[in-house]
Design an enzyme around this catalytic site. Structure first.
Site, PDB file in Angstrom:
ATOM      1  N   HIS A 253       6.998  -3.595   5.085  1.00 36.65           N
ATOM      2  CA  HIS A 253       7.536  -3.141   3.801  1.00 36.65           C
ATOM      3  C   HIS A 253       7.095  -4.042   2.661  1.00 36.65           C
ATOM      4  O   HIS A 253       6.729  -3.577   1.567  1.00 36.65           O
ATOM      5  CB  HIS A 253       9.068  -3.095   3.873  1.00 36.65           C
ATOM      6  CG  HIS A 253       9.595  -1.836   4.488  1.00 36.65           C
ATOM      7  ND1 HIS A 253       9.454  -0.604   3.901  1.00 36.65           N
ATOM      8  CD2 HIS A 253      10.253  -1.642   5.671  1.00 36.65           C
ATOM      9  CE1 HIS A 253      10.012   0.319   4.676  1.00 36.65           C
ATOM     10  NE2 HIS A 253      10.501  -0.284   5.753  1.00 36.65           N
ATOM     11  N   GLU A 254       7.113  -5.362   2.907  1.00 35.23           N
ATOM     12  CA  GLU A 254       6.750  -6.302   1.849  1.00 35.23           C
ATOM     13  C   GLU A 254       5.266  -6.201   1.491  1.00 35.23           C
ATOM     14  O   GLU A 254       4.871  -6.352   0.330  1.00 35.23           O
ATOM     15  CB  GLU A 254       7.087  -7.735   2.283  1.00 35.23           C
ATOM     16  CG  GLU A 254       8.578  -8.004   2.415  1.00 35.23           C
ATOM     17  CD  GLU A 254       9.312  -7.800   1.101  1.00 35.23           C
ATOM     18  OE1 GLU A 254       8.753  -8.115   0.028  1.00 35.23           O
ATOM     19  OE2 GLU A 254      10.452  -7.292   1.134  1.00 35.23           O
ATOM     20  N   ARG A 256       3.450  -3.554   1.676  1.00 34.52           N
ATOM     21  CA  ARG A 256       3.145  -2.272   1.057  1.00 34.52           C
ATOM     22  C   ARG A 256       3.141  -2.361  -0.474  1.00 34.52           C
ATOM     23  O   ARG A 256       2.332  -1.691  -1.143  1.00 34.52           O
ATOM     24  CB  ARG A 256       4.158  -1.217   1.518  1.00 34.52           C
ATOM     25  CG  ARG A 256       3.846   0.191   1.027  1.00 34.52           C
ATOM     26  CD  ARG A 256       4.810   1.189   1.615  1.00 34.52           C
ATOM     27  NE  ARG A 256       4.679   1.267   3.056  1.00 34.52           N
ATOM     28  CZ  ARG A 256       3.729   1.977   3.674  1.00 34.52           C
ATOM     29  NH1 ARG A 256       2.844   2.637   2.960  1.00 34.52           N
ATOM     30  NH2 ARG A 256       3.668   2.011   4.976  1.00 34.52           N
ATOM     31  N   GLY A 420      -9.637   3.621  14.535  1.00 34.89           N
ATOM     32  CA  GLY A 420      -8.417   3.267  15.246  1.00 34.89           C
ATOM     33  C   GLY A 420      -7.915   1.885  14.866  1.00 34.89           C
ATOM     34  O   GLY A 420      -8.655   1.036  14.366  1.00 34.89           O
ATOM     35  N   THR A 421      -6.616   1.676  15.111  1.00 32.11           N
ATOM     36  CA  THR A 421      -6.003   0.379  14.814  1.00 32.11           C
ATOM     37  C   THR A 421      -5.438  -0.291  16.048  1.00 32.11           C
ATOM     38  O   THR A 421      -4.936  -1.406  15.971  1.00 32.11           O
ATOM     39  CB  THR A 421      -4.861   0.566  13.791  1.00 32.11           C
ATOM     40  OG1 THR A 421      -3.878   1.419  14.354  1.00 32.11           O
ATOM     41  CG2 THR A 421      -5.386   1.142  12.503  1.00 32.11           C
ATOM     42  N   GLY A 422      -5.470   0.387  17.201  1.00 37.32           N
ATOM     43  CA  GLY A 422      -4.903  -0.200  18.413  1.00 37.32           C
ATOM     44  C   GLY A 422      -3.403  -0.038  18.523  1.00 37.32           C
ATOM     45  O   GLY A 422      -2.775  -0.719  19.340  1.00 37.32           O
ATOM     46  N   LEU A 423      -2.794   0.827  17.723  1.00 39.06           N
ATOM     47  CA  LEU A 423      -1.339   1.003  17.743  1.00 39.06           C
ATOM     48  C   LEU A 423      -0.904   2.387  18.214  1.00 39.06           C
ATOM     49  O   LEU A 423       0.259   2.570  18.590  1.00 39.06           O
ATOM     50  CB  LEU A 423      -0.754   0.746  16.351  1.00 39.06           C
ATOM     51  CG  LEU A 423      -0.791  -0.700  15.864  1.00 39.06           C
ATOM     52  CD1 LEU A 423      -0.368  -0.771  14.411  1.00 39.06           C
ATOM     53  CD2 LEU A 423       0.113  -1.567  16.720  1.00 39.06           C
ATOM     54  N   LEU A 425      -1.567   4.305  20.905  1.00 41.90           N
ATOM     55  CA  LEU A 425      -1.116   4.420  22.283  1.00 41.90           C
ATOM     56  C   LEU A 425       0.137   3.592  22.536  1.00 41.90           C
ATOM     57  O   LEU A 425       0.973   3.950  23.366  1.00 41.90           O
ATOM     58  CB  LEU A 425      -2.234   4.002  23.244  1.00 41.90           C
ATOM     59  CG  LEU A 425      -3.438   4.947  23.297  1.00 41.90           C
ATOM     60  CD1 LEU A 425      -4.488   4.423  24.260  1.00 41.90           C
ATOM     61  CD2 LEU A 425      -3.006   6.358  23.721  1.00 41.90           C
TER      62      LEU A 425
END
Length: 466
Positions: A253-254, A256, A420-423, A425
């Site tokens: 959140h911070e 962003r 992809g970001t690896g998150l 899956l």
């Protein structure tokens, strides 16, 4: 705290050892004592022998004593069946022959044989009665032996004599008793340990609510202390994991806010000075960071307790929008998407989390497929099995178990070039776990990757299938 578990084990085995030793030492004496004659009874038998010795007519005296010492009334039927052979007393001469030359009864004959091995024995036990003797006495220049049958009191030593005649039964009884005691002790000690083992396995599988149950906690020994320590450890682990996920969400959140400012500044600069390669690169990287933040927030929400309710729905209906969106993406990537879903499959789902999980997996399959992606769902026993199969290059076997770890990436064509970001899956894994299901990845023999999801079906579906 006293070592109560040590004392339980020590005294348990100590008691079994002492009991067995006592049985080995005491039981033979008890068995031998069962064959000894009571002094008062022995004196009475000696008195009968002296009466015979003083008699003028031995045969008449024997008959008179037989009548006097006749068995009780309730034994008469047994004597009648034996045709009168079971007289209370029996006299044999030096040659082991009856007074009138009659044949020696079997019990008296067996007693005479046993006397050769145990000359001091004065009581012989048989199946239906016992025999006392021999009591020697002189009459008319000859030596006689008196045997007295015991019909009434045979039960006094029947069990002990039976054990003496069958020593293997004594050994079997001792082994059974010790086995029962050791079994009860082992059951008492292993029961809470098995309970702790089940709780530990649940915690290892990611169930942070797993705790030692009351069965283990009620023990006031080392096992009970271990259960309390386990619960304290589980509380700490759950607190740390939840704190980590909350921190992850807070950081996302911070970040962003400055990211939004960066995107706004980049857009203003492009409007004023036009596009160039550097600005396009900045925009691309900010979009990647924004996507990663969204996935981090999704992962944080899926790991922490979620208040979204579960609802029963038909799986075909649940997949309609997901398949439509996937077909559009597959068409753009020039990949064929084949969809096969069995009818009448009712599942309990958290709509958003499970939909996001399946979308991520299908999107990955489309991204890495060469020509085709197969999506299938069917019932296997009480579970819904979902398979997403692509015909891409697959993944090295060494990486399969780590595919669902956050930020884990493989050094193949499945890298950051695909966006992809690896998150994805990892988010899918958390969502499936929340549905009390499982998710695994495996390589296809023809090439490509298969992701299999197993979810429990509702009782309505199980009942209809039965």
């Amino acid at each position: 705290m006293p070592k109560q578990l040590f004392l339980k084990i020590f005294f348990g085995f100590w008691f079994v050892t002492v009991a067995q030793t006592a049985a080995i030492l005491v039981l033979p004496k008890m068995l031998d004592s069962s064959l000894k004659v009571d002094p008062k009874l022995n004196a009475y038998h000696q008195k009968v022998a002296k009466t015979l010795q003083k008699s003028t007519n031995l045969d008449k005296t024997v008959k008179r004593l037989q009548h006097k010492m006749r068995p009780p009334h309730y034994l008469k039927k047994r004597i009648i069946k034996k045709r009168g052979r079971l007289d209370s007393i029996f006299v044999v001469n030096e040659n082991n022959i009856g007074l009138k030359g009659e044949r020696i009864p079997k019990d008296i004959y067996l007693a005479l044989i046993q006397l050769e091995d145990k000359p001091k024995q004065r009581y012989f036990h048989y199946k239906r009665w016992g025999v006392y003797g021999p009591y020697k006495f002189e009459h008319g220049g000859q030596t006689y032996s008196l045997f007295i049958r015991d019909f009434e009191h045979k039960h006094r030593s029947q069990i002990l004599n039976f054990l003496k005649e069958n020593p293997w039964i004594v050994l079997a009884i001792a082994m059974i008793i010790s086995a029962v005691i050791c079994g009860l002790l082992a059951w008492h000690l292993s029961r809470p340990i098995r309970s702790l083992d089940r709780s530990a396995k649940r915690l290892a599988q990611g169930d942070l609510t797993a705790r030692a149950d009351k069965l283990a906690l009620r023990y006031h020994d080392e096992i009970g202390q271990l259960a309390k320590s386990f619960n304290e450890m589980a509380d700490s682990v759950q607190s740390m994991v939840n704190g980590q996920q909350r921190l992850l969400g807070d950081i996302s959140h911070e970040i962003r806010t400055p990211l939004t400012r960066l995107q706004l500044a980049n857009a203003i600069h492009r409007r004023q000075f036009g596009d160039n390669e550097e600005l396009m690169r900045i925009e691309q990287e900010t979009e990647t960071i924004d996507k990663m933040l969204n996935q981090l927030l999704a992962l944080s929400r899926s790991t922490l307790a979620d208040e979204h309710p579960f609802e029963h729905t038909d799986f075909s209906f649940f997949m309609e929008d997901i398949i439509d969106n996937a077909r559009f993406e597959a068409h753009q990537a020039q990949v064929e998407l084949v969809n096969t879903i069995a009818p009448s499959l009712t599942v309990s789902v958290q709509w958003d989390s499970l939909a996001s999980a399946i979308e991520n997996i299908i999107r990955n399959a489309i991204r890495y497929a060469k020509q085709r992606v197969d999506f299938s769902a069917y019932q296997d026993a009480d579970n819904l099995i979902i398979n997403i199969v692509d015909d891409g290059c697959g993944v090295d076997d060494d990486h399969l178990n780590n595919l669902f770890t956050p930020f884990y990436r493989v050094s193949t064509s499945r890298d950051r070039k695909t966006g992809g970001t690896g998150l994805g899956l990892a988010i899918a894994h958390e969502a499936v776990k929340r549905h009390k299901g499982s998710i695994v990845a495996s390589n296809n023999e023809q090439g490509g990757l298969t992701v299999t999801i197993s979810l429990p079906l509702t009782s309505h579906t199980r009942g209809s299938s039965n």
